[in-house]
Design a protein around this motif. Sequence first.
Motif, short mmCIF file in Angstrom:
data_model
loop_
_atom_site.label_atom_id
_atom_site.label_comp_id
_atom_site.label_asym_id
_atom_site.label_seq_id
_atom_site.Cartn_x
_atom_site.Cartn_y
_atom_site.Cartn_z
N GLN A 258 -37.99 -30.37 -0.38
CA GLN A 258 -39.47 -30.39 0.48
C GLN A 258 -40.03 -31.70 1.16
O GLN A 258 -40.38 -31.98 1.83
N GLU A 261 -38.09 -30.51 4.08
CA GLU A 261 -39.04 -29.72 5.34
C GLU A 261 -40.40 -30.22 6.19
O GLU A 261 -40.84 -29.61 7.31
N ARG A 375 -46.44 -29.07 -3.74
CA ARG A 375 -45.60 -29.30 -2.54
C ARG A 375 -44.79 -30.96 -3.41
O ARG A 375 -45.77 -32.22 -3.67
N VAL A 377 -42.97 -33.49 -3.13
CA VAL A 377 -42.25 -34.77 -1.87
C VAL A 377 -42.12 -35.83 -2.32
O VAL A 377 -42.71 -36.45 -2.18
#
Length: 471
Positions: A258, A261, A375, A377
């Motif tokens: 992530q 991304e 998410r 990260v």
Amino acid sequence: MTPELLASLREVVGDAGLVTDPDQLAGYLTDWRGAYRGTASVVVRPSTAEEVAGVVTLCRDAGIALVPQGGNTGLCGGAVPDSSGQEVVLSLTRLRRIREVDPVNQTITVEAGVVLQQVQEAAAAVDRLFPLSLGAEASCTVGGNLSTNAGGTAVLRYGTMRDLTLGLEVVLPDGRVWNGLEKLRKDNTGYDLKHLFIGAEGTLGVVTAAVLKLYPALHGRATAWVALPSAQAAVDLLGVLRTLVGDRVTAFEAMSRQSVEVVLRHVAGARDPFASPHPWYALVELGDTLADAGLDGLLESALGEAFERELALDAVVASGSAQIAGLWSLREGISEAQNHEGPSLKHDVTVPVSSIAAFVAETDRALAAAVPGIRLVVYGHIGDGNLHYNLSKPVGADDEEFRVRADELARIVYDGTARFDGSISAEHGLGQSKREIVADYKDPVALQLMRGVKELLDPAGLMNPGKVLPS
Ligand code: FAD
Ligand code: 2HG
Ligand code: ZN
């Protein structure tokens, strides 16, 4: 501020050293992300240590608090004034002389406002290396690096800013100048005072200059981007590399999918080196003083072993500087790119390298249970056990609904950090963001000693109040 004090400050620093125009003030009153905002009617910009001492003395006599500021790239709000409008920002960016480069002693003496990249360039000009390296190096300053004890991507081989410092010059809160600009690697004449000011985030005095260590320049470089099945595989790959190539490992950065991304989505020209996504990635770099040290071959044989042990799923060894830069931008772009995904809840933590995988598994699970779709990260300098456990809202979720849960989610990350004997601040400091919560995670005796040091050096509490120490 009284007109008399303003006139006295002008006498010390001249017209060029005072900012009072509201438009020009604005940039000094908020941090890089716009996450912290304060107010002040004056920014003072001295250009020598003597001028700094003059400013500190005048403000001490008037009972005015000072907020030291370098490149203002800090991530904990340490360089941002409070909202009272009474504090004065003390910008050190005009202290920008490189006073000496000594390639034989392997040292460089620089003033606090010199930008990190300029130190690196001055070292390279005499075939030496100043190894501190981080994403903000084109604008952060030596004074800020010292005051946050900055880390970055080369710590696993060369250490933090603390490890890279031999001497300091500091203006104390009472206006005295401490000349501790030693170029010595050995000096056992009592307490090593420089360490008090390194990592103090401007709460104990103003750093005006430093003697920093240099190393032989690296002429050989090999870089690889490796796809991994898990965080555990990243730790195991680091172990393989260390066994096979030893100290030639100059960087070992790991990233969750992530993290990559957000870069692919927001950084122009970013490209996934692989055709399909993988759970984790590592950016590995080897360095050597010799240009022909055969690093690509060494890296390929280490990666061969990693494939055999099923640690690596795919890998690309960069050929040429453009490809190396492309791989590094996938890593260095994460911090900025995440800002485009709504609130970025930052947690700069560290645990022993041997505990990274268990810590990540446990913490990921707890966070996903608290906020389904959150998410993760998660990325960082895992050779140092340092992860940026940063969180973004689930896709499509409301910013505010996510932001109000910041404290609850921070507890999950920090409780996990504590269970694995880690720290809630690895390299960014406490600033204003962690000054209260640190009381729940740091040894109480250590906090008492810190308060004692603060009381000794800054009894009036005028040096960057509201930062570092719990209220
Ligand atoms: P500032 O932000 O201006 O100040 C930071 C603190 O130091 C404040 O408390 C301030 O009061 C104090 N201070 C500044 N100068 C002085 C002085 N002369 N005397 C006394 N106190 C002073 N950090 C890392 O450690 N590793 C990273 O990998 C990293 N990557 C980053 C990537 C990006 C994109 C960004 C934006 C930041 C990153 N940082 C990283 C954080 C930041 O760059 C560092 O904390 C840096 O050391 C701050 O330097 P500065 O000059 O900007 O300091
Ligand atoms: C990095 O390693 C920096 O990229 C910034 O320390 C981390 O923005 C962050 O949380
Ligand atoms: Zn970092």
